[in-house]
Design a protein around this motif. Structure first.
Motif, short mmCIF file in Angstrom:
data_model
loop_
_atom_site.label_atom_id
_atom_site.label_comp_id
_atom_site.label_asym_id
_atom_site.label_seq_id
_atom_site.Cartn_x
_atom_site.Cartn_y
_atom_site.Cartn_z
N VAL A 191 -13.81 0.77 3.42
CA VAL A 191 -13.93 0.11 4.76
C VAL A 191 -12.21 0.90 5.00
O VAL A 191 -12.64 0.86 6.39
CB VAL A 191 -12.82 -1.84 4.73
N SER A 192 -11.49 1.27 4.15
CA SER A 192 -10.07 2.00 4.79
C SER A 192 -10.75 3.49 5.62
O SER A 192 -9.98 3.84 6.42
CB SER A 192 -8.56 2.02 3.69
N SER A 193 -12.10 3.52 4.51
CA SER A 193 -12.35 5.50 4.97
C SER A 193 -13.18 5.59 6.30
O SER A 193 -12.87 5.38 7.52
CB SER A 193 -13.39 5.33 4.03
N LYS A 198 -4.84 5.10 6.82
CA LYS A 198 -3.44 5.60 6.36
C LYS A 198 -3.68 4.75 4.48
O LYS A 198 -2.23 3.85 5.02
CB LYS A 198 -2.97 6.96 6.68
N ILE A 199 -3.83 4.72 4.18
CA ILE A 199 -2.85 3.63 2.52
C ILE A 199 -2.74 4.31 1.67
O ILE A 199 -3.79 5.39 1.06
CB ILE A 199 -4.41 2.52 2.73
N LEU A 222 -5.82 -6.70 4.11
CA LEU A 222 -5.53 -5.22 4.59
C LEU A 222 -5.45 -5.01 6.03
O LEU A 222 -4.89 -4.12 6.58
CB LEU A 222 -7.03 -4.10 4.11
N GLN A 223 -6.31 -6.29 6.93
CA GLN A 223 -6.18 -6.06 8.51
C GLN A 223 -4.92 -6.68 8.77
O GLN A 223 -4.32 -5.85 9.22
CB GLN A 223 -7.26 -7.02 8.38
N SER A 224 -4.77 -7.01 8.30
CA SER A 224 -2.82 -7.74 8.76
C SER A 224 -1.64 -6.24 8.60
O SER A 224 -0.83 -6.34 9.37
CB SER A 224 -2.38 -8.83 7.51
N ALA A 225 -2.23 -5.57 7.62
CA ALA A 225 -1.56 -4.97 7.26
C ALA A 225 -1.69 -3.48 7.79
O ALA A 225 -0.13 -3.14 8.25
CB ALA A 225 -1.48 -4.29 5.61
N LYS A 230 2.21 0.76 11.58
CA LYS A 230 3.21 2.13 12.59
C LYS A 230 2.57 3.34 12.15
O LYS A 230 1.78 4.22 13.05
CB LYS A 230 4.16 2.58 12.18
N ASP A 231 1.64 3.91 10.45
CA ASP A 231 1.53 5.17 10.86
C ASP A 231 0.49 4.42 9.44
O ASP A 231 -0.22 4.43 9.55
CB ASP A 231 2.95 5.87 9.89
#
Length: 341
Positions: A191-193, A198-199, A222-225, A230-231
């Motif tokens: 999902v991040s990809s 940027k995690i 993950l979506q809340s974070a 901000k980056d």
């Protein structure tokens, strides 16, 4: 209907893109086929084989939240019916529609009608069926008996003990366990990809730890974070958006409780609780993880965890929080004296 003259169809396309961008990731990345299911390979293979042999029974899928129960049966239904999904499958959340009227009217109306299908039967999916009333469950039992030739039923629940034995005996039961750490991690990375997040690696591990084997909870974290970042999404941000204490902070707190005198330890615990805005339940949960990693004998560890679990039980019974806080300090003092002996 064709667009009215003078109107640009780009507006419709933009609207679709906006709705997709605002979609919950839990639904956006829900598996569309059985091949995409992240875990439970044996259960998926068994259901696939039963489906292939056209011997699919009524099903009862149970286990902890976020383990893929609903995703498995929805993926199966999409594979079976393809474009006829809405005509051949009825999905209800039994926690919202749990009364006997729903069973007698909506479910019976769907189950009793004949519909042409290459597979031969329709599918009724009852999510959170452990919330159904007893009367509704008894009515459902009679409907299952009457229309089993044309319809298959899949009951999904967390607590099978709340399903009456008469329904359980008519279903093939599958228990889905909490997902493995690697299964959660692989999905978070995917999902991040896909979302170009940027995690950090520590951030991914934090999501997996806080998710506790619950895929739905992990994706929501993950979506809340992502929305709060901000980056870069890192460990600190993950724990901040979930309101959970950082492991390093809890480690320092527990070290202080093991070294300081009783009165000073109480002051430190109260201060950390107020400064970090923690609940006593969060503190107890983090302390259990800390104690599990201590190099102490199994006897001391077992006794310590037993006393922490008793505190957690007392808090669920609305006992005084101040008393439970003092109890936490006292068991640390007791552990300290036992270790020093």
């Amino acid at each position: 209907m064709p667009p009215e003259k003078g109107h640009d169809t780009k507006n419709v396309i933009v609207s679709d893109k906006v709705s997709m961008s605002n979609q919950m990731w839990v639904e956006k990345y829900r598996p569309k086929s059985l091949d995409e299911i992240a875990a439970h390979a044996d259960i998926v293979a068994t259901i696939r084989q039963l489906t292939h042999d056209k011997k699919l029974p009524h099903l009862l899928l149970y286990g902890p939240p976020g383990t893929g129960k609903t995703s498995i049966i929805l993926a199966l239904a999409r594979e079976l019916y393809s474009t006829s999904f809405t005509q051949m499958a009825l999905e209800l959340n039994a926690s919202d529609e749990r009364g006997i009227d729903v069973v007698r009217e909506e479910i019976q109306a769907f189950a009793s009608t004949l519909r042409a299908s290459s597979f031969g039967f329709k599918l009724v999916i009852l999510d959170e069926s452990d919330s159904m009333t007893k009367d509704a469950q008894f009515a459902l039992r009679r409907i299952i008996e009457r229309y089993t030739k044309y319809t298959r039923f899949c009951l999904i629940c967390n607590f099978p003990s709340k399903i009456i034995p008469a329904l359980q005996s008519r279903c093939t039961k599958f228990r889905l366990e909490a997902l493995q750490f690697e299964d959660i991690r692989n999905k978070i990375q995917l999902v991040s990809s896909a979302e170009n997040l940027k995690i950090t690696e520590e951030g991914i591990l934090a999501v997996c730890r806080v998710g506790c084997g619950d895929m739905r909870k992990s994706l929501n974290i993950l979506q809340s974070a992502h929305l709060a970042s901000k980056d870069v999404i890192d460990e600190d941000l993950v724990y901040a958006v979930t309101g959970k204490p950082l492991p390093v902070n809890m480690g320092n707190l527990c070290d202080s409780l093991l070294t300081l005198p009783f009165k000073e330890a109480v002051i430190v615990l109260v201060e950390r609780k107020i400064i970090e805005g923690l609940t006593l339940s969060d503190i107890v949960e983090a302390m259990m993880a800390y104690v599990s990693q201590l190099h102490i004998s199994s006897f001391f560890r077992t006794e310590f965890l037993r006393q922490l679990s008793e505190i957690d039980r007392c808090m669920t019974c609305c006992m005084g929080e101040r008393i439970q806080l003092l109890t936490i300090v006292s068991i640390f003092s007791k552990l300290k004296s036992q270790i020093n002996q």
